[in-house]
Design a protein around this motif. Sequence first.
Motif, PDB file in Angstrom:
ATOM      1  N   LEU A 145      55.861  34.857  59.832  1.00  0.00           N
ATOM      2  CA  LEU A 145      55.589  35.225  61.214  1.00  0.00           C
ATOM      3  C   LEU A 145      54.182  34.761  61.561  1.00  0.00           C
ATOM      4  CD1 LEU A 145      56.692  36.709  63.745  1.00  0.00           C
ATOM      5  CD2 LEU A 145      55.351  38.696  62.986  1.00  0.00           C
ATOM      6  N   TYR A 146      54.113  33.776  62.446  1.00  0.00           N
ATOM      7  CA  TYR A 146      52.830  33.310  62.977  1.00  0.00           C
ATOM      8  C   TYR A 146      52.502  34.213  64.152  1.00  0.00           C
ATOM      9  CZ  TYR A 146      53.606  29.060  60.237  1.00  0.00           C
ATOM     10  OH  TYR A 146      53.817  28.165  59.209  1.00  0.00           O
ATOM     11  N   ASN A 147      51.362  34.896  64.054  1.00  0.00           N
ATOM     12  CA  ASN A 147      51.072  35.877  65.087  1.00  0.00           C
ATOM     13  C   ASN A 147      49.592  36.217  65.105  1.00  0.00           C
ATOM     14  OD1 ASN A 147      51.422  39.206  63.853  1.00  0.00           O
ATOM     15  ND2 ASN A 147      51.385  37.418  62.526  1.00  0.00           N
ATOM     16  N   SER A 184      48.101  40.573  69.828  1.00  0.00           N
ATOM     17  CA  SER A 184      49.121  40.069  70.746  1.00  0.00           C
ATOM     18  C   SER A 184      50.248  41.091  70.872  1.00  0.00           C
ATOM     19  CB  SER A 184      49.673  38.738  70.216  1.00  0.00           C
ATOM     20  OG  SER A 184      50.967  38.492  70.700  1.00  0.00           O
ATOM     21  N   SER A 215      53.547  39.698  69.607  1.00  0.00           N
ATOM     22  CA  SER A 215      53.600  39.723  68.142  1.00  0.00           C
ATOM     23  C   SER A 215      53.863  41.140  67.637  1.00  0.00           C
ATOM     24  CB  SER A 215      52.281  39.212  67.560  1.00  0.00           C
ATOM     25  OG  SER A 215      52.005  37.896  67.948  1.00  0.00           O
ATOM     26  N   ARG A 275      56.621  42.673  65.002  1.00  0.00           N
ATOM     27  CA  ARG A 275      56.199  43.390  63.792  1.00  0.00           C
ATOM     28  C   ARG A 275      56.859  44.766  63.730  1.00  0.00           C
ATOM     29  NH1 ARG A 275      50.731  41.527  65.198  1.00  0.00           N
ATOM     30  NH2 ARG A 275      50.229  43.683  65.747  1.00  0.00           N
ATOM     31  N   TYR A 296      52.689  36.884  56.581  1.00  0.00           N
ATOM     32  CA  TYR A 296      51.897  37.025  57.805  1.00  0.00           C
ATOM     33  C   TYR A 296      50.964  35.820  57.914  1.00  0.00           C
ATOM     34  CZ  TYR A 296      48.943  39.454  61.271  1.00  0.00           C
ATOM     35  OH  TYR A 296      48.254  39.820  62.408  1.00  0.00           O
ATOM     36  N   GLN A 341      46.011  28.549  68.842  1.00  0.00           N
ATOM     37  CA  GLN A 341      47.357  28.336  69.356  1.00  0.00           C
ATOM     38  C   GLN A 341      47.491  26.979  70.050  1.00  0.00           C
ATOM     39  OE1 GLN A 341      45.085  30.287  70.600  1.00  0.00           O
ATOM     40  NE2 GLN A 341      45.199  30.465  72.827  1.00  0.00           N
ATOM     41  N   VAL A 385      52.276  32.826  70.743  1.00  0.00           N
ATOM     42  CA  VAL A 385      52.708  33.627  69.598  1.00  0.00           C
ATOM     43  C   VAL A 385      53.640  34.721  70.127  1.00  0.00           C
ATOM     44  CG1 VAL A 385      50.703  33.209  68.143  1.00  0.00           C
ATOM     45  CG2 VAL A 385      50.642  35.119  69.768  1.00  0.00           C
ATOM     46  N   PRO A 386      54.528  35.208  69.245  1.00  0.00           N
ATOM     47  CA  PRO A 386      54.698  34.849  67.842  1.00  0.00           C
ATOM     48  C   PRO A 386      55.639  33.668  67.673  1.00  0.00           C
ATOM     49  CG  PRO A 386      56.190  36.612  68.381  1.00  0.00           C
ATOM     50  CD  PRO A 386      55.404  36.329  69.651  1.00  0.00           C
ATOM     51  N   THR A 394      60.373  31.213  69.090  1.00  0.00           N
ATOM     52  CA  THR A 394      59.043  31.464  69.634  1.00  0.00           C
ATOM     53  C   THR A 394      58.992  32.521  70.727  1.00  0.00           C
ATOM     54  OG1 THR A 394      59.276  29.687  71.255  1.00  0.00           O
ATOM     55  CG2 THR A 394      58.304  29.101  69.126  1.00  0.00           C
ATOM     56  N   SER A 433      59.616  36.585  71.636  1.00  0.00           N
ATOM     57  CA  SER A 433      59.747  37.848  70.908  1.00  0.00           C
ATOM     58  C   SER A 433      61.139  38.470  71.053  1.00  0.00           C
ATOM     59  CB  SER A 433      58.681  38.848  71.362  1.00  0.00           C
ATOM     60  OG  SER A 433      58.811  39.154  72.739  1.00  0.00           O
TER      61      SER A 433
END
Length: 212
Positions: free
Chosen positions: A3-5, A9, A12, A16, A28, A38, A52-53, A63, A65
């Motif tokens: 998870l790119y976050n 955010s 994000s 999570r 993470y 970003q 993000v995320p 990309t 949520s």
Amino acid sequence: MKLYNFFNSSTSYRVRIALALKGLHYEYVPVNLRAGEQRDSGYRALSPAGIVPTLVDGDIRLTQSLAIIDYLDQVHPLPRMVPEAIDLRIRAVEIAQTIACEIHPINNLRVLNYLTTELGIGADAKTGWYAHWVKEGLAAVETMLASASSGVYCVGDSPTVADCCLIPQVANALRMGCDIDKFSRIRKIYEHCTALPAFIAAAPQSQPDFIG
């Protein structure tokens, strides 16, 4: 899964929460929005919009949520974030989309930065902009919660995608100094959820890239 976050955010934060509620382990990967990471070409290769995320799970890359949460429901069905029962499903999705589509887009970091850097809006006016749209949006959500007969969760007896969206939005509003006292149902849900282990684990201050 990766998870790119970014710790702060809200989008994000939503994902999570869903990952924590499902008990899923993931790598993470921090993307520092304040430093502009970003916009780096390497990250843009993963997220063309530079947002993000981003969830990477094998050959799957997502990309948005809400799309990520829906995907998690498909591959890890329990506990479900989008309820199967039609009455709960429509209410949970309605609340989630009200937050994700009506409140967040006009109050996220890149919009607030554009107001100041490109339009020359002062700090007080920017804060007023944020507070106005939060008040408008949360008032609508409060009415929806009343229609859904919410208790300690937005709909039903367990957390859903609606709670995944509401808790980060309220956290951001409080951080920005917004008053939510008159939104009694929202406040009750926020106070209940933020005391639960999964929500604590997903909170900004629990993340490895947290900046106090």
